[in-house]
Design a protein around this motif. Structure first.
Motif, PDB file in Angstrom:
ATOM      1  N   VAL A  42       1.049  -1.140  -0.020  1.00 59.75           N
ATOM      2  CA  VAL A  42      -0.128   0.035   0.125  1.00 59.75           C
ATOM      3  C   VAL A  42       0.883   1.196   0.101  1.00 59.75           C
ATOM      4  O   VAL A  42       1.658   1.290   0.980  1.00 59.75           O
ATOM      5  CB  VAL A  42      -0.933  -0.079   1.126  1.00 59.75           C
ATOM      6  CG1 VAL A  42      -1.811   1.173   1.204  1.00 59.75           C
ATOM      7  CG2 VAL A  42      -1.641  -1.406   1.426  1.00 59.75           C
ATOM      8  N   ILE A  55      -0.954  -0.602  -4.611  1.00 58.46           N
ATOM      9  CA  ILE A  55      -1.893   0.467  -4.704  1.00 58.46           C
ATOM     10  C   ILE A  55      -1.555   1.436  -4.204  1.00 58.46           C
ATOM     11  O   ILE A  55      -0.569   1.859  -3.351  1.00 58.46           O
ATOM     12  CB  ILE A  55      -3.194  -0.159  -4.197  1.00 58.46           C
ATOM     13  CG1 ILE A  55      -3.081  -0.313  -2.621  1.00 58.46           C
ATOM     14  CG2 ILE A  55      -3.693  -1.205  -5.033  1.00 58.46           C
ATOM     15  CD1 ILE A  55      -4.443  -0.641  -1.950  1.00 58.46           C
ATOM     16  N   ALA A  89      -3.540   8.106  -4.598  1.00 58.80           N
ATOM     17  CA  ALA A  89      -3.139   9.202  -5.569  1.00 58.80           C
ATOM     18  C   ALA A  89      -3.248   8.668  -7.003  1.00 58.80           C
ATOM     19  O   ALA A  89      -3.099   7.564  -7.151  1.00 58.80           O
ATOM     20  CB  ALA A  89      -1.762   9.788  -5.191  1.00 58.80           C
TER      21      ALA A  89
END
Ligand SMILES: Cc1cc2nc3c(=O)[nH]c(=O)nc-3n(C[C@H](O)[C@H](O)[C@H](O)COP(=O)(O)OP(=O)(O)OC[C@H]3O[C@@H](n4cnc5c(N)ncnc54)[C@H](O)[C@@H]3O)c2cc1C
Length: 254
Positions: free
Chosen positions: A42, A66, A69
């Motif tokens: 993440v 992931i 933004a």
């Protein structure tokens, strides 16, 4: 060497150090019948990309990064970092994982020439953001932008169910391992003293907020704190035509 020649050179470098050559992890099936990821990272800033690249090199390639933004907006570089150049010296290495052809220097020389590198003092902030995107692309680290992690729970032996949100839709990604590379965003919430938070929003902003400096032209601006970001914001305000800036620091001797 042109950028495309450098990219061909990198592909050869990576091929020569491609060990282990074979995949070695057994696939794991998630409770919903899909194949679980081996690692979900993440955060697609420089840490997330470097970790993803390290895993790909170790042939842990069933991975996903992931980032909440949009592509190119990861980390602070194109939003609330307001300095002209990085503060780190230009020759620091990092997401290249010590592969010479992947360093910032190699990218800079390929784009702007060796003379330009020699003359360069500090790395312009936006060049650094461009370089990070390039590293991610040439190393093939898979990143999905616009996807935010919102929660995590156990999903049976050795698996995690990570809740994510994308365009208002919630879904779950199953993974063996989860890496939080969420940078300063991951440290909690941006905070300001309550007396300032109570002010009407147009009258105050946190340094991490988008700030319309042009709208402050001719006004007097108070900045609370005397760290690096305070001075970056003071400079941005003055460059935008603010009449005066007062920087406040609680220590007597800063
Ligand atoms: C003004 C300023 C100047 C700086 N100058 C320098 C410098 O000169 N040199 C230096 O080395 N460092 C500098 N830094 C520090 C810089 O922030 C870090 O070096 C760098 O950004 C750390 O990278 P990172 O990948 O750990 O985190 P980040 O770059 O912050 O990336 C974290 C990513 O995680 C994503 N994310 C967070 N939460 C979630 C979630 N729940 N779901 C999905 N995605 C999420 C964010 O969108 C972000 O893109 C500076 C920082 C600031 C603010």
């Amino acid at each position: 060497m042109s950028l495309s020649a450098l990219e061909a050179h990198i592909a050869r470098d990576l091929e020569r150090i491609d060990h282990p050559a074979m995949q070695w992890l057994e696939p794991r099936i998630a409770p919903d019948g899909t194949e679980a990821l081996d690692v979900l990272i993440v955060g697609g800033g420089q840490s997330g990309v470097a970790i993803g690249f390290g895993l790909l090199r170790a042939k842990v390639d069933n991975i996903l990064v992931i980032d909440g933004a949009d592509r190119g907006q990861e980390g602070p570089w194109r939003s609330f970092a307001r300095m002209g150049t990085l503060r780190s010296p230009k020759d620091y290495t990092g997401p290249d994982l010590d592969i010479p052809s992947l360093t910032y220097r190699s990218w800079h020389e390929a784009k702007f020439g060796t003379d330009d590198w020699d003359k360069l003092g500090l790395i312009p902030r936006e060049y650094w953001a461009d370089y990070l995107l390039w590293v991610r692309d040439v190393t093939g680290v898979p990143v999905r932008n616009g996807v935010r992690m919102t929660g995590v729970s156990a999903a049976g032996p050795g698996l995690l169910a990570v809740e994510v949100e994308e365009n208002g839709h919630r879904s779950v990604l199953h993974t063996r391992k989860l890496v939080l590379a969420t940078g300063q965003d991951g440290l909690g919430r941006w905070w300001m003293p309550e007396c300032l938070e109570r002010l009407p929003a147009p009258l105050r902003a946190h340094a991490a907020d988008p700030i319309d400096f042009a709208a402050l032209a001719g006004k007097t601006v108070a900045i609370i704190g005397l760290g690096a970001s305070a001075l970056d914001n003071a400079a941005s305000a003055l460059e935008a035509g603010v009449a005066s800036v007062h920087v406040f620091c609680r220590r007597r001797d800063p």
